[in-house]
Design a protein around this motif. Structure first.
Motif, mmCIF file in Angstrom:
data_model
loop_
_atom_site.group_PDB
_atom_site.id
_atom_site.type_symbol
_atom_site.label_atom_id
_atom_site.label_comp_id
_atom_site.label_asym_id
_atom_site.label_seq_id
_atom_site.Cartn_x
_atom_site.Cartn_y
_atom_site.Cartn_z
ATOM 1 N N LYS A 338 -4.705 -12.069 24.014
ATOM 2 C CA LYS A 338 -4.910 -11.021 23.002
ATOM 3 C C LYS A 338 -6.363 -10.555 23.109
ATOM 4 O O LYS A 338 -7.258 -11.126 22.504
ATOM 5 N N ARG A 339 -6.601 -9.509 23.885
ATOM 6 C CA ARG A 339 -7.962 -9.123 24.215
ATOM 7 C C ARG A 339 -8.259 -7.644 23.942
ATOM 8 O O ARG A 339 -9.312 -7.313 23.371
ATOM 9 N N ILE A 340 -7.346 -6.744 24.333
ATOM 10 C CA ILE A 340 -7.667 -5.316 24.343
ATOM 11 C C ILE A 340 -7.950 -4.773 22.949
ATOM 12 O O ILE A 340 -8.937 -4.055 22.732
ATOM 13 N N LEU A 341 -7.113 -5.095 21.972
ATOM 14 C CA LEU A 341 -7.347 -4.590 20.617
ATOM 15 C C LEU A 341 -8.682 -5.079 20.065
ATOM 16 O O LEU A 341 -9.403 -4.322 19.397
ATOM 17 N N GLU A 342 -9.029 -6.332 20.337
ATOM 18 C CA GLU A 342 -10.318 -6.851 19.881
ATOM 19 C C GLU A 342 -11.470 -6.097 20.515
ATOM 20 O O GLU A 342 -12.477 -5.798 19.857
ATOM 21 N N GLU A 343 -11.325 -5.751 21.798
ATOM 22 C CA GLU A 343 -12.373 -4.990 22.481
ATOM 23 C C GLU A 343 -12.528 -3.592 21.902
ATOM 24 O O GLU A 343 -13.612 -3.003 21.965
ATOM 25 N N LEU A 344 -11.446 -3.053 21.333
ATOM 26 C CA LEU A 344 -11.499 -1.736 20.704
ATOM 27 C C LEU A 344 -11.996 -1.796 19.261
ATOM 28 O O LEU A 344 -12.052 -0.775 18.574
ATOM 29 N N GLY A 345 -12.324 -2.994 18.784
ATOM 30 C CA GLY A 345 -12.877 -3.149 17.442
ATOM 31 C C GLY A 345 -11.860 -3.409 16.357
ATOM 32 O O GLY A 345 -12.204 -3.439 15.169
ATOM 33 N N PHE A 346 -10.595 -3.613 16.732
ATOM 34 C CA PHE A 346 -9.563 -3.869 15.724
ATOM 35 C C PHE A 346 -9.722 -5.262 15.125
ATOM 36 O O PHE A 346 -9.913 -6.251 15.835
ATOM 37 N N LYS A 347 -9.612 -5.337 13.789
ATOM 38 C CA LYS A 347 -9.669 -6.619 13.081
ATOM 39 C C LYS A 347 -8.505 -6.699 12.099
ATOM 40 O O LYS A 347 -8.300 -5.780 11.297
ATOM 41 N N PRO A 348 -7.719 -7.773 12.153
ATOM 42 C CA PRO A 348 -6.564 -7.891 11.241
ATOM 43 C C PRO A 348 -6.998 -8.024 9.785
ATOM 44 O O PRO A 348 -8.053 -8.585 9.485
ATOM 45 N N LYS A 349 -6.137 -7.515 8.886
ATOM 46 C CA LYS A 349 -6.414 -7.573 7.449
ATOM 47 C C LYS A 349 -5.483 -8.525 6.708
ATOM 48 O O LYS A 349 -5.743 -8.866 5.559
ATOM 49 N N ARG A 350 -4.371 -8.908 7.326
ATOM 50 C CA ARG A 350 -3.364 -9.710 6.642
ATOM 51 C C ARG A 350 -3.132 -11.022 7.382
ATOM 52 O O ARG A 350 -3.312 -11.118 8.587
ATOM 53 N N ASN A 351 -2.704 -12.041 6.635
ATOM 54 C CA ASN A 351 -2.219 -13.273 7.263
ATOM 55 C C ASN A 351 -0.893 -13.641 6.609
ATOM 56 O O ASN A 351 -0.634 -13.303 5.452
ATOM 57 N N MET A 352 -0.049 -14.309 7.375
ATOM 58 C CA MET A 352 1.313 -14.552 6.922
ATOM 59 C C MET A 352 1.378 -15.405 5.665
ATOM 60 O O MET A 352 2.192 -15.135 4.756
ATOM 61 N N LYS A 353 0.545 -16.412 5.564
ATOM 62 C CA LYS A 353 0.601 -17.320 4.417
ATOM 63 C C LYS A 353 0.444 -16.562 3.105
ATOM 64 O O LYS A 353 1.173 -16.820 2.123
ATOM 65 N N ASP A 354 -0.487 -15.612 3.051
ATOM 66 C CA ASP A 354 -0.695 -14.831 1.831
ATOM 67 C C ASP A 354 0.336 -13.715 1.684
ATOM 68 O O ASP A 354 0.799 -13.409 0.586
ATOM 69 N N GLU A 355 0.692 -13.110 2.804
ATOM 70 C CA GLU A 355 1.542 -11.918 2.750
ATOM 71 C C GLU A 355 2.970 -12.227 2.304
ATOM 72 O O GLU A 355 3.606 -11.398 1.644
ATOM 73 N N VAL A 356 3.495 -13.422 2.641
ATOM 74 C CA VAL A 356 4.883 -13.699 2.250
ATOM 75 C C VAL A 356 5.016 -13.773 0.728
ATOM 76 O O VAL A 356 6.057 -13.391 0.173
ATOM 77 N N LYS A 357 3.984 -14.194 0.050
ATOM 78 C CA LYS A 357 4.028 -14.211 -1.416
ATOM 79 C C LYS A 357 4.054 -12.782 -1.958
ATOM 80 O O LYS A 357 4.824 -12.461 -2.880
ATOM 81 N N VAL A 358 3.247 -11.904 -1.371
ATOM 82 C CA VAL A 358 3.237 -10.488 -1.763
ATOM 83 C C VAL A 358 4.606 -9.864 -1.501
ATOM 84 O O VAL A 358 5.129 -9.090 -2.319
ATOM 85 N N MET A 359 5.214 -10.206 -0.374
ATOM 86 C CA MET A 359 6.521 -9.662 -0.021
ATOM 87 C C MET A 359 7.587 -10.070 -1.036
ATOM 88 O O MET A 359 8.390 -9.246 -1.488
ATOM 89 N N ILE A 360 7.592 -11.345 -1.399
ATOM 90 C CA ILE A 360 8.594 -11.818 -2.361
ATOM 91 C C ILE A 360 8.419 -11.113 -3.705
ATOM 92 O O ILE A 360 9.386 -10.672 -4.333
ATOM 93 N N GLU A 361 7.166 -10.984 -4.149
ATOM 94 C CA GLU A 361 6.898 -10.274 -5.413
ATOM 95 C C GLU A 361 7.376 -8.827 -5.327
ATOM 96 O O GLU A 361 7.919 -8.278 -6.301
ATOM 97 N N ASP A 362 7.193 -8.212 -4.177
ATOM 98 C CA ASP A 362 7.572 -6.810 -3.993
ATOM 99 C C ASP A 362 9.085 -6.633 -3.958
ATOM 100 O O ASP A 362 9.617 -5.601 -4.377
ATOM 101 N N LEU A 363 9.797 -7.638 -3.453
ATOM 102 C CA LEU A 363 11.252 -7.552 -3.325
ATOM 103 C C LEU A 363 12.005 -7.993 -4.579
ATOM 104 O O LEU A 363 13.166 -7.609 -4.773
ATOM 105 N N LEU A 364 11.382 -8.783 -5.423
ATOM 106 C CA LEU A 364 12.077 -9.335 -6.597
ATOM 107 C C LEU A 364 12.727 -8.269 -7.485
ATOM 108 O O LEU A 364 13.854 -8.475 -7.965
ATOM 109 N N PRO A 365 12.080 -7.113 -7.733
ATOM 110 C CA PRO A 365 12.744 -6.097 -8.571
ATOM 111 C C PRO A 365 14.034 -5.545 -7.958
ATOM 112 O O PRO A 365 14.815 -4.902 -8.669
ATOM 113 N N TYR A 366 14.269 -5.817 -6.674
ATOM 114 C CA TYR A 366 15.456 -5.311 -5.986
ATOM 115 C C TYR A 366 16.504 -6.414 -5.788
ATOM 116 O O TYR A 366 17.425 -6.261 -4.990
#
Length: 384
Positions: A338-366
């Motif tokens: 995993k090299r090219i995106l980093e060389e272009l300055g891309f930096k991730p904003k999300r991680n799975m451990k935190d995001e799955v909780k957000v996803m469940i909260e977002d889906l619960l009303p449905y």
């Protein structure tokens, strides 16, 4: 920039369109609505209700402004595709317009044939349209990390690797081995891109992306702007499927031993990475391969993350391994570059451990909507 998105109605296509519009790019989209039809065929639907294409365009103009065109049509019709490209003269064409489900491609002969014909004919039509109209157009094509399978070597971003054959050094296309007819269609896509790049000097980015998870990006400020979210056995990726199982009180269901390991990326990071690659094209005439993932996890690790997130939200969750319907290694080496995106300055904003909780909260009303389709979650399509 002017961007043509093939497959704009899909999970990634719609999210990318919103991101590009919010960054003042002009977006033209094409979609034949095939995913809507395929998901309906297997008895499921998107977790979030989807407006019609016409309503989607109105909602974008209402909430985001900007330029968006949505053409309903099929890119396996070359005249239709060429006409759109000729009239709009895009700087880049983003190709998502493929049958994207491995299980769907393995249902029977008809579904296998449809997958190959749809995916390969669409890619060929795009290549020839660009060659004939404007060879300077950048083709950005969505592939999959699944093209490589699970080899006992580090997966490079270079399209070619050095190999010793009969005692002599040679360059070969990075070895690939698909796990389904869908994956083999993607492998042949890559061969087509590399071949026509050498033949005509076309400019290509071939993205090898891992499974994507997530319910939304910041541009989805109202329900009418949401992208589709699938959770069935055919179109629902493992993280998305596990989150829905947790909400419905079903056991989380790793296939087999659950040691299958892949590189994953959130929806937010996927569209931002795609935007980065669009805004930073390869050199004219280059064939560029990009491995697009942010975290590497096994299925068992994902199940534990979703279980913990569900329990934090008061859900009763458990994990229950089920027989693996697929033919795949369940314990294996896995180390992609995993090299090219980093060389272009891309930096991730999300991680799975935190995001799955957000996803469940977002889906619960449905939850009530999800209940209507819970019978489509367990695997029914078997490879053998």
């Amino acid at each position: 920039m002017k961007v043509l998105i093939l497959g704009i109605d899909g999970y990634l296509g719609w999210a990318l369109a919103l991101r590009l519009i919010s960054r003042n790019h002009e977006v033209i989209g094409i979609d034949n609505l095939a995913t809507r039809k395929a998901v309906e065929e297997i008895g499921s639907d998107s977790a979030f209700p989807l407006p019609s294409p016409e309503e989607r365009v109105k909602e974008v103009k209402k909430h985001l402004g900007g330029n968006l065109e949505f053409h309903v049509g099929d890119i396996t019709n070359k005249d239709f595709l060429s006409d759109i490209i000729k009239r709009n003269k895009p700087d880049v064409v983003v190709h998502f317009a493929e049958q994207r489900s491995a299980p769907y491609s393995m249902r029977d002969l008809d579904h296998a044939k449809y997958t190959l014909q749809n995916n390969l004919f669409g890619t060929l039509n795009l290549i020839y349209s660009v060659k004939e109209i404007d060879p300077a157009i950048h083709i950005l094509k969505m592939g999959t990390m699944g093209e490589f399978g699970t080899p006992n070597f580090d997966i490079p971003e270079s399209p070619f690797v050095n190999a010793i054959i009969n005692g002599k050094e040679d360059k070969i296309f990075t070895p690939r081995w698909g796990g389904s007819i869908y994956h083999f269609s993607k492998i042949f896509d890559s061969y087509l891109l590399a071949y026509y790049n050498q033949l005509y000097g076309l400019t290509m980015t071939d993205i090898m992306q891992g499974p994507v998870y997530g319910t939304k990006i910041p541009e989805m400020t109202s329900e009418s702007l949401r992208t589709r979210f699938d959770f069935d056995e055919s179109y629902g990726t493992v993280v998305n499927r596990f989150c829905v199982e947790a909400i419905l009180g079903l056991p989380l269901t790793p296939y087999g031993k659950g040691g299958q390991t892949r590189g994953f990326i959130s929806l937010e990071d996927s569209v931002e990475a795609l935007k980065t690659l669009i805004e930073h094209p390869p050199k004219q005439g280059e064939y560029r391969v990009v491995n697009q993932f942010m975290e590497v996890h096994s299925v068992n690790e994902i199940a534990e993350m979703v279980k913990n997130a569900g329990e934090q939200l008061g859900l009763q969750t458990s994990i229950q391994h089920v027989p693996n319907p697929r033919v795949e290694k369940e314990e294996h080496y896995y180390n992609p570059e995993k090299r090219i995106l980093e060389e272009l300055g891309f930096k991730p904003k999300r991680n799975m451990k935190d995001e799955v909780k957000v996803m469940i909260e977002d889906l619960l009303p449905y939850k009530e909507r999800l209940e209507r389709y819970k019978q489509v979650i367990m695997p029914k399509t078997k490879w053998r």
